[in-house]
Scaffold this motif. Structure first.
Motif, PDB file in Angstrom:
ATOM      1  N   ILE A   1      12.943-100.029  21.347  1.00 19.66           N
ATOM      2  CA  ILE A   1      11.618-100.189  20.175  1.00 19.66           C
ATOM      3  C   ILE A   1      10.849 -99.662  20.980  1.00 19.66           C
ATOM      4  O   ILE A   1      10.686 -99.321  21.912  1.00 19.66           O
ATOM      5  N   GLY A   2      10.185 -98.266  20.536  1.00 17.55           N
ATOM      6  CA  GLY A   2       9.228 -97.317  21.063  1.00 17.55           C
ATOM      7  C   GLY A   2       7.857 -97.904  20.871  1.00 17.55           C
ATOM      8  O   GLY A   2       7.723 -97.952  20.072  1.00 17.55           O
ATOM      9  N   LEU A   3       7.410 -98.093  22.052  1.00 17.83           N
ATOM     10  CA  LEU A   3       6.131 -98.688  21.980  1.00 17.83           C
ATOM     11  C   LEU A   3       4.605 -97.429  22.697  1.00 17.83           C
ATOM     12  O   LEU A   3       4.316 -97.278  23.556  1.00 17.83           O
ATOM     13  N   ASP A   4       4.570 -97.577  21.366  1.00 17.66           N
ATOM     14  CA  ASP A   4       3.883 -95.481  20.978  1.00 17.66           C
ATOM     15  C   ASP A   4       2.674 -96.551  20.741  1.00 17.66           C
ATOM     16  O   ASP A   4       2.322 -96.022  19.289  1.00 17.66           O
ATOM     17  N   VAL A   5       1.982 -96.681  21.193  1.00 15.24           N
ATOM     18  CA  VAL A   5       0.429 -97.440  20.895  1.00 15.24           C
ATOM     19  C   VAL A   5      -1.002 -97.259  20.965  1.00 15.24           C
ATOM     20  O   VAL A   5      -1.392 -95.900  21.422  1.00 15.24           O
ATOM     21  N   ASP A   6      -1.173 -96.517  19.665  1.00 18.85           N
ATOM     22  CA  ASP A   6      -2.265 -96.207  18.923  1.00 18.85           C
ATOM     23  C   ASP A   6      -3.347 -97.088  18.810  1.00 18.85           C
ATOM     24  O   ASP A   6      -3.576 -97.540  17.487  1.00 18.85           O
ATOM     25  N   LEU A   7      -4.724 -96.942  19.821  1.00 18.85           N
ATOM     26  CA  LEU A   7      -5.673 -97.319  19.515  1.00 18.85           C
ATOM     27  C   LEU A   7      -6.118 -97.786  17.484  1.00 18.85           C
ATOM     28  O   LEU A   7      -6.576 -98.905  17.031  1.00 18.85           O
ATOM     29  N   ASP A   8      -6.362 -96.617  17.454  1.00 20.41           N
ATOM     30  CA  ASP A   8      -6.462 -96.190  15.828  1.00 20.41           C
ATOM     31  C   ASP A   8      -5.542 -96.945  14.522  1.00 20.41           C
ATOM     32  O   ASP A   8      -6.248 -97.445  13.335  1.00 20.41           O
ATOM     33  N   LYS A   9      -4.471 -97.874  14.925  1.00 21.26           N
ATOM     34  CA  LYS A   9      -3.012 -98.236  14.277  1.00 21.26           C
ATOM     35  C   LYS A   9      -3.382 -99.618  14.071  1.00 21.26           C
ATOM     36  O   LYS A   9      -2.744-100.324  13.874  1.00 21.26           O
ATOM     37  N   ILE A  10      -3.914 -99.778  15.831  1.00 20.87           N
ATOM     38  CA  ILE A  10      -3.252-101.291  15.817  1.00 20.87           C
ATOM     39  C   ILE A  10      -4.420-102.064  14.955  1.00 20.87           C
ATOM     40  O   ILE A  10      -5.019-101.627  14.750  1.00 20.87           O
ATOM     41  N   PRO A  11      -4.176-103.360  15.544  1.00 22.73           N
ATOM     42  CA  PRO A  11      -4.208-104.600  14.431  1.00 22.73           C
ATOM     43  C   PRO A  11      -6.437-104.872  15.187  1.00 22.73           C
ATOM     44  O   PRO A  11      -6.922-104.848  16.535  1.00 22.73           O
ATOM     45  N   LYS A  12      -7.439-104.280  14.443  1.00 21.66           N
ATOM     46  CA  LYS A  12      -8.445-104.502  14.370  1.00 21.66           C
ATOM     47  C   LYS A  12      -8.994-105.563  15.840  1.00 21.66           C
ATOM     48  O   LYS A  12      -9.863-105.872  16.354  1.00 21.66           O
ATOM     49  N   HIS A  13      -8.581-107.063  15.269  1.00 26.28           N
ATOM     50  CA  HIS A  13      -8.690-108.248  15.981  1.00 26.28           C
ATOM     51  C   HIS A  13      -8.373-108.007  17.167  1.00 26.28           C
ATOM     52  O   HIS A  13      -9.259-108.677  18.500  1.00 26.28           O
ATOM     53  N   LEU A  14      -7.290-107.254  18.057  1.00 26.66           N
ATOM     54  CA  LEU A  14      -7.341-107.069  19.147  1.00 26.66           C
ATOM     55  C   LEU A  14      -8.123-106.182  20.175  1.00 26.66           C
ATOM     56  O   LEU A  14      -7.567-106.058  21.446  1.00 26.66           O
ATOM     57  N   LEU A  15      -8.897-105.201  19.352  1.00 30.57           N
ATOM     58  CA  LEU A  15      -9.602-104.349  19.944  1.00 30.57           C
ATOM     59  C   LEU A  15     -10.932-105.082  20.816  1.00 30.57           C
ATOM     60  O   LEU A  15     -11.031-105.132  21.288  1.00 30.57           O
ATOM     61  N   GLU A  16     -11.204-106.562  20.359  1.00 33.32           N
ATOM     62  CA  GLU A  16     -11.968-107.388  20.850  1.00 33.32           C
ATOM     63  C   GLU A  16     -11.482-108.098  22.573  1.00 33.32           C
ATOM     64  O   GLU A  16     -12.495-107.996  23.197  1.00 33.32           O
ATOM     65  N   LEU A  17     -10.257-107.747  22.859  1.00 33.69           N
ATOM     66  CA  LEU A  17      -9.567-108.310  23.576  1.00 33.69           C
ATOM     67  C   LEU A  17      -9.241-107.616  24.330  1.00 33.69           C
ATOM     68  O   LEU A  17     -10.056-106.264  25.059  1.00 33.69           O
ATOM     69  N   GLU A  18      -9.624-108.020  26.429  1.00 28.86           N
ATOM     70  CA  GLU A  18     -10.362-107.281  27.474  1.00 28.86           C
ATOM     71  C   GLU A  18      -9.285-105.592  27.090  1.00 28.86           C
ATOM     72  O   GLU A  18      -9.345-104.676  27.497  1.00 28.86           O
ATOM     73  N   ASP A  19      -7.627-106.253  27.457  1.00 27.93           N
ATOM     74  CA  ASP A  19      -6.560-104.925  27.135  1.00 27.93           C
ATOM     75  C   ASP A  19      -5.971-104.547  25.674  1.00 27.93           C
ATOM     76  O   ASP A  19      -4.498-105.525  25.506  1.00 27.93           O
ATOM     77  N   PRO A  20      -6.160-104.434  24.895  1.00 26.36           N
ATOM     78  CA  PRO A  20      -5.932-104.125  23.338  1.00 26.36           C
ATOM     79  C   PRO A  20      -4.367-103.783  23.805  1.00 26.36           C
ATOM     80  O   PRO A  20      -3.504-104.505  22.993  1.00 26.36           O
ATOM     81  N   ILE A  21      -4.037-103.030  24.777  1.00 30.12           N
ATOM     82  CA  ILE A  21      -2.927-102.136  24.401  1.00 30.12           C
ATOM     83  C   ILE A  21      -1.808-103.302  24.864  1.00 30.12           C
ATOM     84  O   ILE A  21      -0.521-103.302  24.493  1.00 30.12           O
ATOM     85  N   PHE A  22      -2.147-103.686  25.831  1.00 29.57           N
ATOM     86  CA  PHE A  22      -0.981-104.986  26.754  1.00 29.57           C
ATOM     87  C   PHE A  22      -0.611-105.872  25.834  1.00 29.57           C
ATOM     88  O   PHE A  22       0.294-106.633  25.077  1.00 29.57           O
TER      89      PHE A  22
ATOM     90  N   ARG B   1       7.352 -96.555  15.532  1.00 34.77           N
ATOM     91  CA  ARG B   1       5.798 -96.205  14.267  1.00 34.77           C
ATOM     92  C   ARG B   1       6.770 -96.978  13.401  1.00 34.77           C
ATOM     93  O   ARG B   1       6.053 -97.840  12.990  1.00 34.77           O
ATOM     94  N   GLY B   2       7.802 -96.851  13.006  1.00 33.94           N
ATOM     95  CA  GLY B   2       8.795 -97.991  12.318  1.00 33.94           C
ATOM     96  C   GLY B   2       8.321 -98.770  12.184  1.00 33.94           C
ATOM     97  O   GLY B   2       9.006 -99.954  11.360  1.00 33.94           O
ATOM     98  N   ILE B   3       8.526 -99.705  13.246  1.00 38.00           N
ATOM     99  CA  ILE B   3       8.572-101.694  14.034  1.00 38.00           C
ATOM    100  C   ILE B   3       7.339-101.467  14.365  1.00 38.00           C
ATOM    101  O   ILE B   3       7.072-102.787  13.100  1.00 38.00           O
ATOM    102  N   ILE B   4       6.825-100.560  15.076  1.00 35.69           N
ATOM    103  CA  ILE B   4       5.661-101.574  15.359  1.00 35.69           C
ATOM    104  C   ILE B   4       4.334-101.185  14.855  1.00 35.69           C
ATOM    105  O   ILE B   4       3.147-102.485  14.799  1.00 35.69           O
ATOM    106  N   TYR B   5       4.013-100.671  13.504  1.00 38.94           N
ATOM    107  CA  TYR B   5       3.065-100.738  12.931  1.00 38.94           C
ATOM    108  C   TYR B   5       3.457-101.023  12.175  1.00 38.94           C
ATOM    109  O   TYR B   5       3.275-100.840  10.429  1.00 38.94           O
ATOM    110  N   ALA B   6       4.525-102.031  11.261  1.00 38.75           N
ATOM    111  CA  ALA B   6       4.921-102.436   9.656  1.00 38.75           C
ATOM    112  C   ALA B   6       3.299-103.425   8.786  1.00 38.75           C
ATOM    113  O   ALA B   6       2.869-103.269   8.305  1.00 38.75           O
ATOM    114  N   SER B   7       2.698-103.664  10.255  1.00 36.92           N
ATOM    115  CA  SER B   7       1.529-104.747   9.947  1.00 36.92           C
ATOM    116  C   SER B   7       0.611-104.336  10.601  1.00 36.92           C
ATOM    117  O   SER B   7       0.312-103.780  11.532  1.00 36.92           O
TER     118      SER B   7
END
Ligand SMILES: O=C(O)c1cc(=O)[nH]c(=O)n1[C@@H]1O[C@H](COP(=O)(O)O)[C@@H](O)[C@H]1O
Length: 273
Positions: free
Chosen positions: A19-40, A239-245
């Motif tokens: 599974i590729g952990l290619d984390v893009d802050l523009d694509k992850i769920p918005k509620h995570l952005l409020e946390l101290e380390d959204p990527i982790f 992307r096919g896995i981590i951005y399913a939703s």
């Protein structure tokens, strides 16, 4: 980790999914952005939901380097989290490095010693003395680009020198290097028709195969032409896995996508045994 340990994990889980952990802050769920380390936090949730379905994780370092120090820290926390909690899982730093010898040694130290990844991706363009410093590390693996999934692969990799495609020279020549048993190769899933020829040159090597999912590669074709008697494949989807939703259910939706691929893999493995 040894390739024997990786193969036994593949047999245990009936999966050769990476599974590729290619984390893009523009694509992850918005509620995570409020946390101290959204990527982790994103990675942790994805790993918790999918670790039983895959045998490898591949963070592409570009997605961390893009966020500077906080990105690098998130990468460090992710690999520590994986090594502490799931040491049986193979880890790939997808960094595509390679430079003159003393510089390559520093790259190797960064990914094998400081970050403690099991493997790192490298580019072959600078040749033997740019790759052997990576191969010097015991129990680590160096995954060299052979035939990549993108259309640019046809610019150089399939061009012929002495009537032989460059990617074939890369495979053949690298087999002569010191500690070449620690090499694995990247072959894109979008190039399934090339696997038969590739297997003639490197019958026993593990192949990291990105390009299923978002890039349209076909899992069945890759297995048909690329698998060896030890499986010998790690098939990556990012992307096919981590951005399913991109909602609160992102981790469970990622797990559903991973499960689909794992079940396809299990069906293929059944035909082998
Ligand atoms: O080395 C790689 O992993 C790689 C090689 C290649 O030929 N093609 C390729 O897509 N990759 C990487 O594999 C991942 C593919 O991501 P998805 O297309 O989102 O599944 C990205 O991290 C790419 O950088």
């Amino acid at each position: 980790m040894t390739t024997q340990q990786l193969t036994s994990e593949i047999r245990k889980k009936n999966s050769f999914l990476c599974i590729g952990l290619d984390v893009d802050l523009d694509k992850i769920p918005k509620h995570l952005l409020e946390l101290e380390d959204p990527i982790f936090e994103f990675n942790k949730a994805i790993i918790q939901a999918t670790h039983h379905l895959c045998v490898a994780y591949k963070p592409n370092t570009a997605f961390y380097e893009a966020y500077g120090l906080k990105g690098w820290k998130a990468l460090q926390k992710t690999i520590e989290y994986l090594n502490d909690n799931y040491p049986e899982i193979f880890t790939i730093a997808d960094a595509k490095r390679g430079d003159i010898g003393n510089t390559s040694t520093m790259y190797a130290k960064a990914f094998f010693e400081d970050l403690a990844f099991d493997s790192v991706t490298v580019a072959p363009y600078m040749g033997k003395d740019s790759i052997e410093p990576f191969l010097a590390f015991n129990n680590k693996h160096t995954i060299m680009l052979a035939l990549t999934s993108n259309t640019g692969a046809f610019d150089f990799q399939t061009q012929k020198i002495d009537d032989k495609a460059l990617y074939k020279h890369v495979l053949e020549t690298s087999k002569q290097w010191e500690n070449s048993e620690r090499l694995m190769y990247v072959v894109g899933a979008t190039k399934a028709e090339y696997f038969t020829d590739i297997r003639k040159i490197v019958p026993h090597s593990f192949l990291l195969v990105p390009g299923v999912g978002a890039q349209g590669g076909n899992l069945q074709d890759v297995c048909k032409y690329g698998m060896n008697d030890q499986v010998g494949l790690l098939i990556n989807s990012s992307r096919g896995i981590i951005y399913a939703s991109n909602d609160k259910d992102f981790a469970s939706e990622a797990a559903s996508k991973a499960l689909q691929l794992q079940q396809e893999m299990e069906a293929v493995l059944l035909t082998l045994s």
